[in-house]
Design an enzyme around this catalytic site. Structure first.
Site, mmCIF file in Angstrom:
data_model
loop_
_atom_site.group_PDB
_atom_site.id
_atom_site.type_symbol
_atom_site.label_atom_id
_atom_site.label_comp_id
_atom_site.label_asym_id
_atom_site.label_seq_id
_atom_site.Cartn_x
_atom_site.Cartn_y
_atom_site.Cartn_z
ATOM 1 N N ASP A 67 1.039 -1.152 0.060
ATOM 2 C CA ASP A 67 0.221 0.021 0.042
ATOM 3 C C ASP A 67 0.759 1.149 0.059
ATOM 4 O OD1 ASP A 67 -3.218 0.600 0.930
ATOM 5 O OD2 ASP A 67 -1.924 2.166 1.156
ATOM 6 N N CYS A 106 -11.176 -13.289 -17.881
ATOM 7 C CA CYS A 106 -10.462 -12.404 -16.979
ATOM 8 C C CYS A 106 -11.184 -11.121 -17.044
ATOM 9 C CB CYS A 106 -8.926 -12.417 -17.675
ATOM 10 S SG CYS A 106 -9.001 -11.315 -19.100
ATOM 11 N N CYS A 127 -11.745 -9.660 -20.620
ATOM 12 C CA CYS A 127 -13.130 -10.879 -21.311
ATOM 13 C C CYS A 127 -14.269 -10.247 -20.651
ATOM 14 C CB CYS A 127 -13.163 -12.054 -20.786
ATOM 15 S SG CYS A 127 -11.486 -13.026 -21.167
ATOM 16 N N CYS A 186 -15.166 6.098 -3.450
ATOM 17 C CA CYS A 186 -15.295 6.196 -1.900
ATOM 18 C C CYS A 186 -15.432 7.578 -1.325
ATOM 19 C CB CYS A 186 -14.695 5.175 -1.198
ATOM 20 S SG CYS A 186 -15.086 3.386 -1.689
HETATM 21 ZN ZN LIG Z 1 -9.537 -12.327 -20.897
#
Ligand SMILES: [Zn+2]
Length: 365
Positions: free
Chosen positions: A66, A191, A194, A208
């Site tokens: 982070d 994925c 996709c 947020c």
């Molecule tokens: Zn993919």
């Protein structure tokens, strides 16, 4: 042996007894969890929550990355941090590691205070069995998706804003047989590209920091993320929920979109073109010479609806807006952001990582 020099196999029976009673886990599953190395990118609300659950479950190594420090506004939902962490502005990765070690001293915690980007992505993901998405920006997520597809690593995408959240596990095709988490091409999932071939344009989605986020929504999302992670790690490849799962506990909504098989026209997991990892795609952040100013160029130029952005940002500072530019003097920060209609932004800070953090919070990428 574990970091505190104790024999983990003897102690594990007590500490992990209740989950080892579950037939899907047992001794063998617990040993697999103990041997696993999980990377959590981003230690905000999602990263904190998943790290907490996986540490308590006895996942052997958690690497936590982070770039940010703890702030008081994090404490409503980021369960690893306390008031003292916010008061002393501790780096999130360091504060999280200390808390996780207190929760479970028998596992390894590897904190890294850094910005996850293409230049360090391969190094950060070395020797890792599974990728957890705790990110707050789409460039990072598409970079993580590139890593997952290139190195055949399982990746659990997630996000939350307002009262709703999403989770989607990714098992890219072509997994080699020597992995801790193994699956066949018949078990592979689409994925991220996709399902969402392009990320939303910068500045087009709520964040947020502008739209807020509900603690119970985070709890619902992390429960699903951690359950998918533990399932993969103990070998329940056919059993876990592999849908694009959208959850809104505030509205009582729970929807699953079945995403089918990986796409044969996917540029990432099929054509193996890793645009974020290898071709410099993503917001370009550069400090402007001689000025306390950082310029952020979006990954693709798009026409931004500045009036709508002004509306969204109105509660967060003083705004001047015309058809070409929007400038906000932020009420909570001692700086300003100027956004141009083509998505370019100027942040009034010298440090490019801090500027990128501010951009992701207020504009969104
Ligand atoms: Zn993919």
């Amino acid at each position: 042996m574990s970091p505190d020099g104790t024999d983990q196999s003897q102690n594990a029976a007590g500490r992990y007894h209740r989950q080892m009673l579950l037939p899907d886990i047992g001794d063998a599953g617990q040993q697999r969890l103990s041997a696993a190395r999980v990377l959590i990118i981003g230690c905000g609300a999602l990263g904190c929550g998943v790290a907490d659950l996986l540490a308590r479950a006895g996942v052997g190594t958690l690497r936590i990355v982070d770039r940010d420090i703890v702030e008081e506004t994090n404490l409503q939902r980021q369960v690893l941090f306390c008031q003292a962490d916010a008061d002393s502005a501790r780096p999130k990765a360091i504060a999280a590691a200390e808390r996780l070690r207190a929760i479970n001293p028998r596992i390894n915690i590897e904190p890294l205070v850094d910005d996850f980007r293409a230049a360090n992505a391969a190094l950060i993901t070395t020797d890792i069995d599974l990728l957890i998405d705790g990110l707050d920006n789409f460039d990072g997520r598409y970079l993580l998706n590139d890593i997952a597809a290139k190195y055949h690593l399982p990746y659990i995408y997630a996000g939350a804003v307002g009262t709703g959240g999403v989770v989607m596990p990714v098992l890219p095709r072509g997994c080699p047989p020597d992995r801790a988490v193994r699956w066949t091409d018949a078990q592979a999932t689409p994925c991220l590209r996709c399902v969402f071939p392009e990320p939303p344009p910068a500045g087009s989605t709520p964040t947020c920091d502008t739209a807020g986020v509900l603690g119970p929504t985070i709890a619902a999302v992390i429960a699903n993320q951690a359950a998918a992670a533990m399932s993969m790690l103990v070998g329940r490849i056919d059993e876990f929920d592999r849908s694009l799962h959208s959850i809104d506990p505030w509205q009582g909504e729970d929807r699953r979109l079945h995403t089918g098989s990986p796409r044969d026209d996917c540029p990432c997991c099929h054509d193996r073109i890793f645009e974020w990892l290898e071709h410099g795609r993503g917001c370009d952040t550069s400090s402007l010479c001689g000025r306390e100013m950082v310029q952020i160029l979006p990954s693709s130029s798009s026409s931004l609806d500045l009036a709508m952005l002004a509306q969204r940002l109105a509660p967060h500072g003083t705004i001047k807006c015309d058809e070409h530019t929007l400038r906000i003097d932020l009420a909570q920060e001692s700086t300003s952001i100027t956004v141009f209609a083509d998505g370019r932004a100027l942040i009034g800070l010298a440090d490019s990582t801090a500027a990128r953090t501010l951009f992701d919070r207020y504009i969104g990428s």
